[in-house]
Design an enzyme around this catalytic site. Sequence first.
Site, PDB file in Angstrom:
ATOM      1  N   GLN A 184       3.111-103.874  -2.994  1.00 35.76           N
ATOM      2  CA  GLN A 184       4.445-103.694  -3.566  1.00 35.76           C
ATOM      3  C   GLN A 184       5.390-103.081  -2.532  1.00 35.76           C
ATOM      4  N   GLU A 213      12.973-100.536 -13.032  1.00 35.20           N
ATOM      5  CA  GLU A 213      12.765 -99.092 -13.192  1.00 35.20           C
ATOM      6  C   GLU A 213      13.840 -98.228 -12.531  1.00 35.20           C
ATOM      7  N   TYR A 234      15.119 -98.516  -9.414  1.00 42.12           N
ATOM      8  CA  TYR A 234      15.052 -98.330  -7.952  1.00 42.12           C
ATOM      9  C   TYR A 234      16.171 -99.127  -7.260  1.00 42.12           C
ATOM     10  N   ARG A 291       9.569-107.918  -9.506  1.00 44.59           N
ATOM     11  CA  ARG A 291       9.544-107.194 -10.786  1.00 44.59           C
ATOM     12  C   ARG A 291      10.969-107.007 -11.266  1.00 44.59           C
ATOM     13  N   HIS A 294      13.876 -94.990 -14.769  1.00 38.73           N
ATOM     14  CA  HIS A 294      13.213 -93.687 -14.880  1.00 38.73           C
ATOM     15  C   HIS A 294      14.121 -92.647 -15.536  1.00 38.73           C
ATOM     16  N   GLU A 295      15.433 -92.830 -15.420  1.00 38.28           N
ATOM     17  CA  GLU A 295      16.327 -91.845 -16.026  1.00 38.28           C
ATOM     18  C   GLU A 295      16.640 -92.174 -17.485  1.00 38.28           C
ATOM     19  N   ARG A 325       2.434-100.893 -22.075  1.00 38.77           N
ATOM     20  CA  ARG A 325       1.691-100.546 -23.293  1.00 38.77           C
ATOM     21  C   ARG A 325       0.827-101.701 -23.818  1.00 38.77           C
ATOM     22  N   GLN A 360      -1.289 -87.787 -18.697  1.00 36.70           N
ATOM     23  CA  GLN A 360      -1.602 -86.436 -18.233  1.00 36.70           C
ATOM     24  C   GLN A 360      -2.211 -86.369 -16.835  1.00 36.70           C
ATOM     25  N   GLN A 413     -12.193 -81.798 -31.225  1.00 33.47           N
ATOM     26  CA  GLN A 413     -10.767 -81.683 -31.586  1.00 33.47           C
ATOM     27  C   GLN A 413     -10.006 -83.005 -31.476  1.00 33.47           C
ATOM     28  N   GLU A 428      -5.070 -72.801 -21.443  1.00 36.20           N
ATOM     29  CA  GLU A 428      -4.615 -74.030 -20.783  1.00 36.20           C
ATOM     30  C   GLU A 428      -5.677 -75.126 -20.785  1.00 36.20           C
TER      31      GLU A 428
HETATM   32  P1  FAD Z   1     -13.926 -79.344 -28.778  1.00 40.18           P
HETATM   33  O1  FAD Z   1     -13.160 -80.573 -28.829  1.00 40.18           O
HETATM   34  O2  FAD Z   1     -13.438 -78.184 -29.571  1.00 40.18           O
HETATM   35  O3  FAD Z   1     -15.421 -79.671 -29.218  1.00 40.18           O
HETATM   36  C1  FAD Z   1     -16.391 -78.687 -29.487  1.00 40.18           C
HETATM   37  C2  FAD Z   1     -17.459 -79.275 -30.394  1.00 40.18           C
HETATM   38  O4  FAD Z   1     -18.529 -78.359 -30.475  1.00 40.18           O
HETATM   39  C3  FAD Z   1     -17.011 -79.520 -31.821  1.00 40.18           C
HETATM   40  O5  FAD Z   1     -17.268 -80.862 -32.176  1.00 40.18           O
HETATM   41  C4  FAD Z   1     -17.832 -78.550 -32.653  1.00 40.18           C
HETATM   42  O6  FAD Z   1     -18.197 -79.096 -33.914  1.00 40.18           O
HETATM   43  C5  FAD Z   1     -19.068 -78.366 -31.791  1.00 40.18           C
HETATM   44  N1  FAD Z   1     -19.790 -77.104 -31.970  1.00 40.18           N
HETATM   45  C6  FAD Z   1     -19.315 -75.846 -31.870  1.00 40.18           C
HETATM   46  N2  FAD Z   1     -20.317 -74.956 -32.025  1.00 40.18           N
HETATM   47  C7  FAD Z   1     -21.461 -75.653 -32.226  1.00 40.18           C
HETATM   48  C8  FAD Z   1     -22.831 -75.295 -32.418  1.00 40.18           C
HETATM   49  N3  FAD Z   1     -23.249 -74.045 -32.403  1.00 40.18           N
HETATM   50  N4  FAD Z   1     -23.711 -76.287 -32.606  1.00 40.18           N
HETATM   51  C9  FAD Z   1     -23.331 -77.591 -32.601  1.00 40.18           C
HETATM   52  N5  FAD Z   1     -22.058 -77.981 -32.402  1.00 40.18           N
HETATM   53  C10 FAD Z   1     -21.136 -77.023 -32.203  1.00 40.18           C
HETATM   54  N6  FAD Z   1      -5.641 -82.412 -25.262  1.00 40.18           N
HETATM   55  C11 FAD Z   1      -5.070 -83.184 -24.380  1.00 40.18           C
HETATM   56  O7  FAD Z   1      -5.518 -83.237 -23.247  1.00 40.18           O
HETATM   57  N7  FAD Z   1      -4.000 -83.963 -24.697  1.00 40.18           N
HETATM   58  C12 FAD Z   1      -3.475 -83.958 -25.931  1.00 40.18           C
HETATM   59  O8  FAD Z   1      -2.497 -84.667 -26.176  1.00 40.18           O
HETATM   60  C13 FAD Z   1      -4.058 -83.138 -26.905  1.00 40.18           C
HETATM   61  N8  FAD Z   1      -3.554 -83.093 -28.145  1.00 40.18           N
HETATM   62  C14 FAD Z   1      -4.165 -82.304 -29.058  1.00 40.18           C
HETATM   63  C15 FAD Z   1      -3.633 -82.274 -30.339  1.00 40.18           C
HETATM   64  C16 FAD Z   1      -4.248 -81.501 -31.308  1.00 40.18           C
HETATM   65  C17 FAD Z   1      -3.658 -81.469 -32.672  1.00 40.18           C
HETATM   66  C18 FAD Z   1      -5.410 -80.751 -30.984  1.00 40.18           C
HETATM   67  C19 FAD Z   1      -6.098 -79.932 -32.031  1.00 40.18           C
HETATM   68  C20 FAD Z   1      -5.917 -80.755 -29.711  1.00 40.18           C
HETATM   69  C21 FAD Z   1      -5.293 -81.525 -28.734  1.00 40.18           C
HETATM   70  N9  FAD Z   1      -5.743 -81.544 -27.434  1.00 40.18           N
HETATM   71  C22 FAD Z   1      -5.165 -82.356 -26.521  1.00 40.18           C
HETATM   72  C23 FAD Z   1      -6.783 -80.617 -26.963  1.00 40.18           C
HETATM   73  C24 FAD Z   1      -8.138 -81.282 -26.807  1.00 40.18           C
HETATM   74  O9  FAD Z   1      -8.503 -81.904 -27.999  1.00 40.18           O
HETATM   75  C25 FAD Z   1      -9.125 -80.210 -26.385  1.00 40.18           C
HETATM   76  O10 FAD Z   1      -8.738 -79.683 -25.152  1.00 40.18           O
HETATM   77  C26 FAD Z   1     -10.524 -80.772 -26.252  1.00 40.18           C
HETATM   78  O11 FAD Z   1     -10.951 -81.307 -27.468  1.00 40.18           O
HETATM   79  C27 FAD Z   1     -11.501 -79.669 -25.823  1.00 40.18           C
HETATM   80  O12 FAD Z   1     -12.754 -80.261 -25.716  1.00 40.18           O
HETATM   81  P2  FAD Z   1     -14.098 -79.439 -25.872  1.00 40.18           P
HETATM   82  O13 FAD Z   1     -15.178 -80.444 -25.819  1.00 40.18           O
HETATM   83  O14 FAD Z   1     -14.129 -78.328 -24.912  1.00 40.18           O
HETATM   84  O15 FAD Z   1     -14.060 -78.764 -27.310  1.00 40.18           O
HETATM   85  P1  NAP Z   2      -0.869 -73.471 -26.094  1.00 39.16           P
HETATM   86  O1  NAP Z   2      -0.177 -74.590 -25.444  1.00 39.16           O
HETATM   87  O2  NAP Z   2      -1.465 -72.415 -25.267  1.00 39.16           O
HETATM   88  O3  NAP Z   2       0.180 -72.824 -27.099  1.00 39.16           O
HETATM   89  C1  NAP Z   2      -0.107 -71.734 -27.902  1.00 39.16           C
HETATM   90  C2  NAP Z   2       1.188 -71.212 -28.507  1.00 39.16           C
HETATM   91  O4  NAP Z   2       0.889 -70.106 -29.302  1.00 39.16           O
HETATM   92  C3  NAP Z   2       2.194 -70.776 -27.485  1.00 39.16           C
HETATM   93  O5  NAP Z   2       3.447 -71.256 -27.928  1.00 39.16           O
HETATM   94  C4  NAP Z   2       2.137 -69.260 -27.530  1.00 39.16           C
HETATM   95  O6  NAP Z   2       3.464 -68.875 -27.281  1.00 39.16           O
HETATM   96  C5  NAP Z   2       1.667 -68.981 -28.938  1.00 39.16           C
HETATM   97  N1  NAP Z   2       0.795 -67.808 -29.055  1.00 39.16           N
HETATM   98  C6  NAP Z   2      -0.265 -67.486 -28.287  1.00 39.16           C
HETATM   99  N2  NAP Z   2      -0.838 -66.346 -28.731  1.00 39.16           N
HETATM  100  C7  NAP Z   2      -0.126 -65.953 -29.799  1.00 39.16           C
HETATM  101  C8  NAP Z   2      -0.227 -64.835 -30.689  1.00 39.16           C
HETATM  102  N3  NAP Z   2      -1.162 -63.913 -30.542  1.00 39.16           N
HETATM  103  N4  NAP Z   2       0.688 -64.736 -31.653  1.00 39.16           N
HETATM  104  C9  NAP Z   2       1.639 -65.656 -31.822  1.00 39.16           C
HETATM  105  N5  NAP Z   2       1.780 -66.732 -31.020  1.00 39.16           N
HETATM  106  C10 NAP Z   2       0.900 -66.872 -30.013  1.00 39.16           C
HETATM  107  O7  NAP Z   2      -2.005 -73.994 -27.027  1.00 39.16           O
HETATM  108  P2  NAP Z   2      -2.023 -75.125 -28.137  1.00 39.16           P
HETATM  109  O8  NAP Z   2      -0.659 -75.544 -28.537  1.00 39.16           O
HETATM  110  O9  NAP Z   2      -2.905 -74.571 -29.178  1.00 39.16           O
HETATM  111  O10 NAP Z   2      -2.733 -76.312 -27.435  1.00 39.16           O
HETATM  112  C11 NAP Z   2      -4.081 -76.205 -26.989  1.00 39.16           C
HETATM  113  C12 NAP Z   2      -4.278 -77.048 -25.780  1.00 39.16           C
HETATM  114  O11 NAP Z   2      -4.259 -78.418 -26.159  1.00 39.16           O
HETATM  115  C13 NAP Z   2      -3.148 -76.837 -24.827  1.00 39.16           C
HETATM  116  O12 NAP Z   2      -3.575 -76.076 -23.707  1.00 39.16           O
HETATM  117  C14 NAP Z   2      -2.686 -78.195 -24.445  1.00 39.16           C
HETATM  118  O13 NAP Z   2      -2.884 -78.458 -23.079  1.00 39.16           O
HETATM  119  C15 NAP Z   2      -3.537 -79.163 -25.246  1.00 39.16           C
HETATM  120  N6  NAP Z   2      -2.589 -80.052 -25.892  1.00 39.16           N
HETATM  121  C16 NAP Z   2      -1.899 -80.903 -25.120  1.00 39.16           C
HETATM  122  C17 NAP Z   2      -0.985 -81.723 -25.701  1.00 39.16           C
HETATM  123  C18 NAP Z   2      -0.224 -82.721 -24.875  1.00 39.16           C
HETATM  124  O14 NAP Z   2       0.596 -83.440 -25.414  1.00 39.16           O
HETATM  125  N7  NAP Z   2      -0.462 -82.824 -23.592  1.00 39.16           N
HETATM  126  C19 NAP Z   2      -0.750 -81.676 -27.055  1.00 39.16           C
HETATM  127  C20 NAP Z   2      -1.464 -80.782 -27.811  1.00 39.16           C
HETATM  128  C21 NAP Z   2      -2.376 -79.951 -27.215  1.00 39.16           C
HETATM  129  P3  NAP Z   2       3.946 -67.354 -27.172  1.00 39.16           P
HETATM  130  O15 NAP Z   2       2.800 -66.612 -26.537  1.00 39.16           O
HETATM  131  O16 NAP Z   2       5.178 -67.409 -26.340  1.00 39.16           O
HETATM  132  O17 NAP Z   2       4.256 -66.943 -28.561  1.00 39.16           O
HETATM  133 FE1  SF4 Z   3      -4.068 -93.686 -19.454  1.00 42.66          FE
HETATM  134 FE2  SF4 Z   3      -5.681 -92.105 -18.116  1.00 42.66          FE
HETATM  135 FE3  SF4 Z   3      -3.084 -92.100 -17.538  1.00 42.66          FE
HETATM  136 FE4  SF4 Z   3      -3.933 -91.032 -19.837  1.00 42.66          FE
HETATM  137  S1  SF4 Z   3      -4.390 -90.315 -17.776  1.00 42.66           S
HETATM  138  S2  SF4 Z   3      -2.224 -92.479 -19.552  1.00 42.66           S
HETATM  139  S3  SF4 Z   3      -5.639 -92.364 -20.332  1.00 42.66           S
HETATM  140  S4  SF4 Z   3      -4.497 -93.782 -17.282  1.00 42.66           S
END
Ligand code: FAD
Ligand code: NAP
Ligand code: SF4
Length: 681
Positions: free
Chosen positions: A104, A168, A170, A218, A256-257, A292, A343, A415, A664
């Site tokens: 490209q 895009e 450019y 493109r 992009h904008e 997409r 991401q 999760q 984080e």
């Molecule tokens: P988890 O996903 O929490 O998995 C832990 C597993 O362990 C669970 O299935 C639980 O049942 C099991 N477990 C716990 N204890 C035991 C035990 N003693 N025995 C057997 N099993 C057990 N991340 C992104 O990157 N991008 C996003 O856009 C994004 N959006 C999100 C939106 C929402 C609403 C939520 C809730 C999360 C989102 N996340 C996102 C965060 C992402 O889902 C988590 O970072 C990720 O799931 C963490 O993976 P993990 O495997 O460490 O833990």
């Molecule tokens: P998060 O991004 O760390 O946000 C937690 C929020 O809770 C912050 O706004 C924080 O802000 C607040 N908070 C923390 N401690 C608190 C307390 N004691 N009392 C009141 N408020 C408190 O975590 P998350 O939203 O739960 O997401 C979890 C992870 O999933 C994130 O790290 C993220 O990367 C991932 N995720 C990613 C996406 C995505 O689109 N990329 C979407 C969903 C989730 P203050 O401390 O300022 O109040």
């Molecule tokens: Fe697709 Fe992987 Fe980029 Fe997410 S990080 S948009 S799954 S290529």
Amino acid sequence: MKTTPYPHLLAPLDLGFTTLRNRVMMGSMHTGLEDRFYNYGKLAAFYRERARGGVGLIVTGGISPNRSGWLLPFGGTLNFKGDVVNHRRVTKAVHEEGGKILMQILHSGRYGYQPFVVSASDKKSPISPFKPRALNEAGIEKTIRDYARCARLAREAGYDGVEVMGSEGYLLNQFLCARTNLRTDRWGGSIENRMRLAVEIVKRIRAEVGNDFIIMYRHSLLDLVEGGNTWDDVVTVAKALQHAGATILNTGYGWHEARVPTIVTSVPRGAFASLAGRLRLEVTIPVVASNRINMPNEAEGILQRGEADMISMARPFLADSHFVIKAAEGRSDEINTCIGCNQACLDHTFSRKRASCLVNPRACHETELVYAPAVKKRRVAVVGAGPAGLSASTVAAECGHDVTLFDGSDSIGGQFKIAMQVPGKEEFAETIRYFGRKIELTGVKLKLGMRVTREQLLAEGYDDVIVATGIKVRKPPIDGIDHPKVLSYVDVLRDKKPVGKRVAIIGAGGIGFDMGEFLLHDPAHPLPLALDVWAREWGVSMKGDTPGGLVPASQPEPVRQLYLLQRKTSRPGAGLGKTSGWVHRAVLARNGVVMLSGVQYDRIDDQGLHITVGGEQRLLSVDNVVICAGQDSLAELMPSEEEAKANTNWPRFHKIGGAALAAELDAKRAIKEGAELAVRL
Ligand code: FAD
Ligand code: NAP
Ligand code: SF4
């Protein structure tokens, strides 16, 4: 005769002087590896793996024809013979695997993040601090020559052709549109003048490289910015490009904008394919559909409906290098699907980090993260079937270990099962499907409904225990936190507890924003959103009958009144993804969500949520308070340092994902940590 599930997708494409082995193109992506000569070995390995996976045509990341076209200082260029040798490593690797590859040529124009930027006019872009210099006649002629030289060098380097990046927003797009082209000379004004640069470049390249070299252009079919082109302009340009010598027209959507998303996960699959179909009726050269499209059935449908001759997928090839072979062999359920999260790919690119993929951490790290057979087979227990545990268990099993995966719940996903309830995150279900199939294929022994204890694990005599138990939801110490109107995000998203019309969300991180979108979703529109509903919400006319394809957005009355709160004084959502955060912020803003920073939570009672902001006490009289205040690690199974020292006969314990560090945490880190540990076992 052998039948294939995707006959259109797998049909060869005869271009006259050469034939592509199928209709699948890996679209251009900047990986970050192309900018440094010492990374070309890694880049070659990246492309080799995709060519081996069966893709018909690869397009490289953007390579600049000269210094003023750099996107970033010292970006990848091909403007002298010395560069050819690096590129040969790439073309050789692809050809050895039976693939074809285009380079490209990308001139960033005013999008360049460097001081030498040029454009049609001296109008600064909103996404770069550098004001461009308007090219004069001599500068334009030099730019055309640089493109032609770049294409000739690409040919010398063994490429099968070039893609000229014209969309895009450019440089060539900047010349094409009145938005950025304010010239009054023969390069500005009418569409015939505005397209002169793009057309001259294609003509000059054709003259330089001969007839047996692919020139793909493109072309932007929908600019999605004010002052963009109309459909009539788009067709005029396409016809002229064909006449000038283009072999194939690829398609692009949105500068992009633009303030309309075009590739994030909430954009309906195949949203823009119908426009490629309309263009196809206007030209006789092949047209490529893009944006997409992430699974073979979508791609096959587009070809079957006659909307394109070829399908471009870019990020899906980061997610799965063997997409095509899996489709061809009827193994689509084994495809690791791109979930459109941006991401690890675009967010990395825009932070100047090497691209990779959330669902496939090997992407762009093929030589560094190798899933090779283990030297010694170990008995491994993985506890937790969330993203971290799924990744660790399947990679460990793939490397030959004997793996048992436990989860306390009755299904895998952790999760991600909650995340996929959020509007626009339906694709997350694909990752769970992929890992489910991978568990079957790699022979991981899956034990669901088993919340294991350390004693159970010790009794089994494993060599290694991987603790991937994730997190526990944080319950902030606010007066009244146990009031019945308080719900956690798990109560709402997973357990579907009823929520009132006026809601305060505590915590404005990723999950707080997701909660906002969940609570604002109008149940009258089933998910994933139909294209017409999505287009109305974002103000897009798919007819392209207005400049840039923009129309006034229709914003129905929000289904709830929301407050989104945080204690920090920074802008809510500042920590969201670089390339997707603005989409989430825009959705909440247009639904009238009140976002407050610097909030102190005083108490929750029957009246609602009492807060102090800017020294002033306020009552938010809400029906519910939803807690999205982050998480803490859950790693009870891990022995303490003393326990580990005292029990040297215990298995090796490891922790990954949320269990290792909740702060984080995201799925990108969880999946990467799982894979990296598995190969080290
Ligand atoms: P988890 O996903 O929490 O998995 C832990 C597993 O362990 C669970 O299935 C639980 O049942 C099991 N477990 C716990 N204890 C035991 C035990 N003693 N025995 C057997 N099993 C057990 N991340 C992104 O990157 N991008 C996003 O856009 C994004 N959006 C999100 C939106 C929402 C609403 C939520 C809730 C999360 C989102 N996340 C996102 C965060 C992402 O889902 C988590 O970072 C990720 O799931 C963490 O993976 P993990 O495997 O460490 O833990
Ligand atoms: P998060 O991004 O760390 O946000 C937690 C929020 O809770 C912050 O706004 C924080 O802000 C607040 N908070 C923390 N401690 C608190 C307390 N004691 N009392 C009141 N408020 C408190 O975590 P998350 O939203 O739960 O997401 C979890 C992870 O999933 C994130 O790290 C993220 O990367 C991932 N995720 C990613 C996406 C995505 O689109 N990329 C979407 C969903 C989730 P203050 O401390 O300022 O109040
Ligand atoms: Fe697709 Fe992987 Fe980029 Fe997410 S990080 S948009 S799954 S290529």
